[in-house]
Write a protein that holds these residues in place. Structure first.
Motif, short mmCIF file in Angstrom:
data_model
loop_
_atom_site.label_atom_id
_atom_site.label_comp_id
_atom_site.label_asym_id
_atom_site.label_seq_id
_atom_site.Cartn_x
_atom_site.Cartn_y
_atom_site.Cartn_z
N VAL A 117 45.29 36.42 45.60
CA VAL A 117 44.82 36.89 44.29
C VAL A 117 43.41 37.43 44.50
O VAL A 117 42.45 36.67 44.65
CB VAL A 117 44.82 35.77 43.24
N LEU A 118 43.29 38.76 44.55
CA LEU A 118 41.99 39.41 44.72
C LEU A 118 41.46 39.80 43.35
O LEU A 118 42.03 40.65 42.67
CB LEU A 118 42.14 40.65 45.59
N ASP A 119 40.39 39.16 42.93
CA ASP A 119 39.76 39.47 41.65
C ASP A 119 38.34 38.92 41.71
O ASP A 119 38.14 37.70 41.73
CB ASP A 119 40.52 38.83 40.48
N PRO A 120 37.33 39.79 41.77
CA PRO A 120 35.95 39.30 41.88
C PRO A 120 35.51 38.46 40.70
O PRO A 120 34.51 37.75 40.78
CB PRO A 120 35.13 40.59 41.98
N LYS A 121 36.29 38.49 39.58
CA LYS A 121 35.93 37.67 38.42
C LYS A 121 36.53 36.26 38.49
O LYS A 121 36.33 35.46 37.57
CB LYS A 121 36.36 38.38 37.13
N ARG A 122 37.25 35.96 39.57
CA ARG A 122 37.67 34.57 39.78
C ARG A 122 36.44 33.67 39.86
O ARG A 122 35.45 34.01 40.52
CB ARG A 122 38.45 34.44 41.10
N GLU A 123 36.50 32.51 39.24
CA GLU A 123 35.34 31.61 39.26
C GLU A 123 35.00 31.14 40.67
O GLU A 123 33.84 30.87 40.97
CB GLU A 123 35.59 30.40 38.35
N ASP A 124 36.01 31.05 41.54
CA ASP A 124 35.75 30.57 42.90
C ASP A 124 35.53 31.71 43.89
O ASP A 124 35.49 31.49 45.10
CB ASP A 124 36.93 29.70 43.39
N CYS A 125 35.35 32.94 43.38
CA CYS A 125 35.13 34.09 44.26
C CYS A 125 33.64 34.36 44.39
O CYS A 125 32.94 34.57 43.39
CB CYS A 125 35.85 35.33 43.71
N GLN A 126 33.15 34.36 45.63
CA GLN A 126 31.73 34.55 45.88
C GLN A 126 31.37 36.01 46.18
O GLN A 126 30.28 36.30 46.67
CB GLN A 126 31.31 33.68 47.08
N TYR A 127 32.30 36.92 45.93
CA TYR A 127 32.03 38.33 46.23
C TYR A 127 30.79 38.79 45.48
O TYR A 127 30.63 38.50 44.29
CB TYR A 127 33.24 39.19 45.85
N PRO A 128 29.87 39.51 46.15
CA PRO A 128 28.56 39.81 45.55
C PRO A 128 28.59 40.72 44.33
O PRO A 128 27.66 40.71 43.54
CB PRO A 128 27.79 40.48 46.70
N TYR A 129 29.64 41.53 44.20
CA TYR A 129 29.69 42.48 43.08
C TYR A 129 30.92 42.22 42.23
O TYR A 129 32.04 42.20 42.75
CB TYR A 129 29.68 43.92 43.59
N LYS A 130 30.72 42.02 40.95
CA LYS A 130 31.80 41.56 40.06
C LYS A 130 32.44 42.67 39.22
O LYS A 130 33.41 42.41 38.52
CB LYS A 130 31.25 40.50 39.10
N GLU A 131 31.89 43.88 39.24
CA GLU A 131 32.29 44.89 38.25
C GLU A 131 33.17 46.00 38.80
O GLU A 131 33.22 47.10 38.25
CB GLU A 131 31.03 45.49 37.61
N LEU A 132 33.87 45.76 39.90
CA LEU A 132 34.79 46.75 40.44
C LEU A 132 35.90 47.07 39.45
O LEU A 132 36.28 46.22 38.63
CB LEU A 132 35.40 46.25 41.74
N THR A 133 36.45 48.27 39.53
CA THR A 133 37.66 48.60 38.78
C THR A 133 38.87 48.04 39.53
O THR A 133 38.74 47.55 40.66
CB THR A 133 37.83 50.12 38.66
#
Length: 591
Positions: free
Chosen positions: A185-201
């Protein structure tokens, strides 16, 4: 006409901020006004300015920083090694169709056993559908990569798993309480996701998966970067912030779009009659609506067929068809908007409410989101437009700046069948018999949560500006701050104590054209105000007024000049003291 609120962005006041304005003014050889704009955008030193003005693809984040990325790449590679049938599944809007085109188009260059699927807006609705899963099972697919949808499709992913189909989800919407049991499940808005940028389309998340796969397989990234024209169309059309990684993707996407777009986008640009260099705004208004129209009026698969077209001839045929859909969409949009506005004006309770929720079972589902936006232009408040679909009320919500319509809808969740979306836009489905109760509850929630000032249209102003600062060099540096969009909007300036030169001119009975000068200078600028003709009644050559505006380059009969594009005008003089105080601190001219 409702008077707009002028909201002035905070000016630099701390020692650090004022020091940064002074340093940037000196190091970049620019005037303090431009340095102030940079500091307002979080640019404090020469290196940050270099990154801002000259984004590089090397600035993109490592895709493996995204939660589940390794799992996604491993499952994708396993499918390719085993020669499994892969289905690329995307939503029917611009983000979804560009996502599918990007992912399918790129993967097709290295792997042939795949196909794509776009759900029917009217028969299947938003997101993963049982019909889509059934089709995948019947046709022997064992892996579905979903793009721009799937984050809340817990039951549908379970349904697919029971049929022997795995999922990789690429989404950017807010997750629900439970994540789907997908392989990844790839979604930067996941609470456990530390990806630096959250606003990707959604397209951006799909791009990151392909970037990771290219790194894993040592495929030259240049092959993937050839698809950035699709990524920028998704960024522009989905109205996401153009900051951080989105800024890099948009910057290079626009370069690609202007230099060598895919045949489908080239055909759309031609049929839309766009002659100027493509920027975010003419993508938003010229390209996006046409791609969207395919799914609104008929089936969004036509948009993917257009974007995948290999020849100009194929692309032109598809573009013509989609443009016809767009013309139909405009007619629906206009008629339904008139009906919706009439419903509000005919009902005193609706006219004076803090929200708008309208239902008409005959309205075309494909344009209700647009109609919601049109209603907000007239009645500035959170708006939901509902129509009948599959014996349910299905609708689109739009909001006003500063109000989270998703959270307001969430408070009404017990009345809904399903809902999803963002802060400013959402979709929802409920039983038709629940519509009156939902209208009442939503109004109660909005009334409790919204602030009075949020119900007044606003103009956000970056900073006060002296006319003496406006010249061609100033404008050229402003242009280098593009691409402009959410969180990096085209700068808006204000100037007080402006005087009329000559008489105002009314164009087409609704637009305002006037020549203006500042009280301290003889320099004159032409100013254009669209739908602002009513202001002409209150302008007097001897009375000063205030304007807020953007600066544009006007080309007419071979002559180039700077002109002001008015955002608003006030005949009462604003208090000049805070402006003068700031200009003195920052070393700006004070008159």
């Amino acid at each position: 006409m409702t008077e707009k609120r002028w909201i002035h962005r905070p000016l630099p006041t701390t020692i650090e901020e004022l020091g940064a304005v002074e340093d940037l003014t000196r190091q970049l050889n620019i005037n303090p006004f431009l340095a102030t704009l940079l500091v307002q955008r979080g640019v404090y030193n020469f290196d940050e300015a270099k990154t801002f003005f000259r984004p590089e693809l090397a600035h993109l984040h490592d895709p493996f920083l995204m939660q589940d990325m390794e799992k996604a790449v491993e499952r994708l590679q396993m499918a390719i090694v085993r020669n499994e049938k892969i289905l690329v599944y995307g939503d029917y809007d611009v983000d979804g169709t560009t996502s599918v085109t990007l992912f399918y188009g790129f993967l097709k260059t290295i792997y042939k056993n795949l196909d794509y699927y776009i759900p029917d807006r009217y028969k299947e609705g938003y997101g993963i559908s049982s019909q889509g899963i059934e089709w995948a099972a019947e046709n022997g697919f064992s892996l579905i990569v979903s793009l721009d949808c799937g984050i809340k499709s817990v039951d549908k992913v379970d349904e697919a798993w029971a049929k022997g189909i795995d999922f990789i989800i690429c989404d950017h919407h807010r997750p629900g309480a439970e994540l789907p049991k997908a392989c990844a499940v790839l979604d930067p808005k996941r609470e456990d996701c530390q990806y630096p940028y959250k606003e990707l389309t959604g397209c951006g998340v799909g791009f990151k998966l392909l970037q990771a796969y290219c790194l894993f397989k040592s495929i030259p990234l240049e092959r993937l970067f050839a698809y950035l024209d699709l990524v920028v169309v998704s960024i522009a059309s989905d109205i996401v912030p153009i900051t951080g990684e989105n800024r890099v993707l948009a910057y290079y996407g626009l370069k690609r779009l202007n230099a060598s777009p895919c045949a489908g986008l080239r055909a759309l640009v031609q049929i839309a009659g766009i002659k100027d260099e493509l920027e975010i705004m003419n993508v938003v208004f010229g390209i996006g609506p046409r791609i969207n129209a395919a799914g609104r009026i008929k089936h969004a698969k036509a948009a993917v067929q257009l974007l995948l077209a290999e020849t100009d001839e194929q692309a032109t045929d598809f573009a013509f068809e989609i443009n016809e859909h767009n013309n139909s969409r405009r007619q629906y949009d206009s008629n339904i908007t008139e009906e919706a506005l009439a419903m509000i004006q005919a009902n005193e309770l609706l006219a004076n409410a803090k929200s708008t929720v309208l239902f008409n079972k005959t309205w075309h589902k494909g344009v209700i989101g647009i109609v919601a936006s049109r209603c907000i232009e007239r009645f500035h408040r959170p708006t939901i437009i509902l129509t009948e679909s599959h014996n349910k009320a299905s609708g689109s919500a739009r909001s006003v700046p500063g109000f989270d319509v998703y959270e307001a809808i969430e408070e009404c969740a017990d009345l809904l069948e399903q809902f999803g979306g963002h802060t400013f836009a959402a979709g929802l489905t409920l039983k038709i018999e629940n519509v009156p109760l939902f209208q009442q509850r939503f109004e109660e929630v909005v009334s409790r949560r919204i602030r009075e000032e949020q119900l007044i249209p606003m103009v956000e102003i970056d900073l006060p500006l002296d006319f003496s600062a406006i010249d061609l060099k100033f404008y050229k540096i402003l242009k280098q701050m593009a691409p402009f969009g959410p969180n990096n909007l085209t700068p808006v300036f204000s100037t007080d104590e402006v005087y009329l030169v000559g008489s105002p001119y009314i164009m087409k009975e609704k637009h305002l054209k006037l020549n203006v000068r500042h009280h301290s200078s003889s320099q004159t600028f032409t100013a254009i105000g669209f739908n602002m003709a009513h202001h002409a009644l209150f302008l007097n050559r001897d009375q000063p007024f205030s304007i807020c505006y953007q600066i544009e380059l006007n080309n007419y009969n071979g002559q180039t000049s700077l002109q002001l594009y008015l955002k608003d005008l006030k005949t009462a003089i604003s208090d000049p003291k805070p402006v003068a105080d700031y200009q003195q601190k920052a070393g700006l001219p004070v008159h």
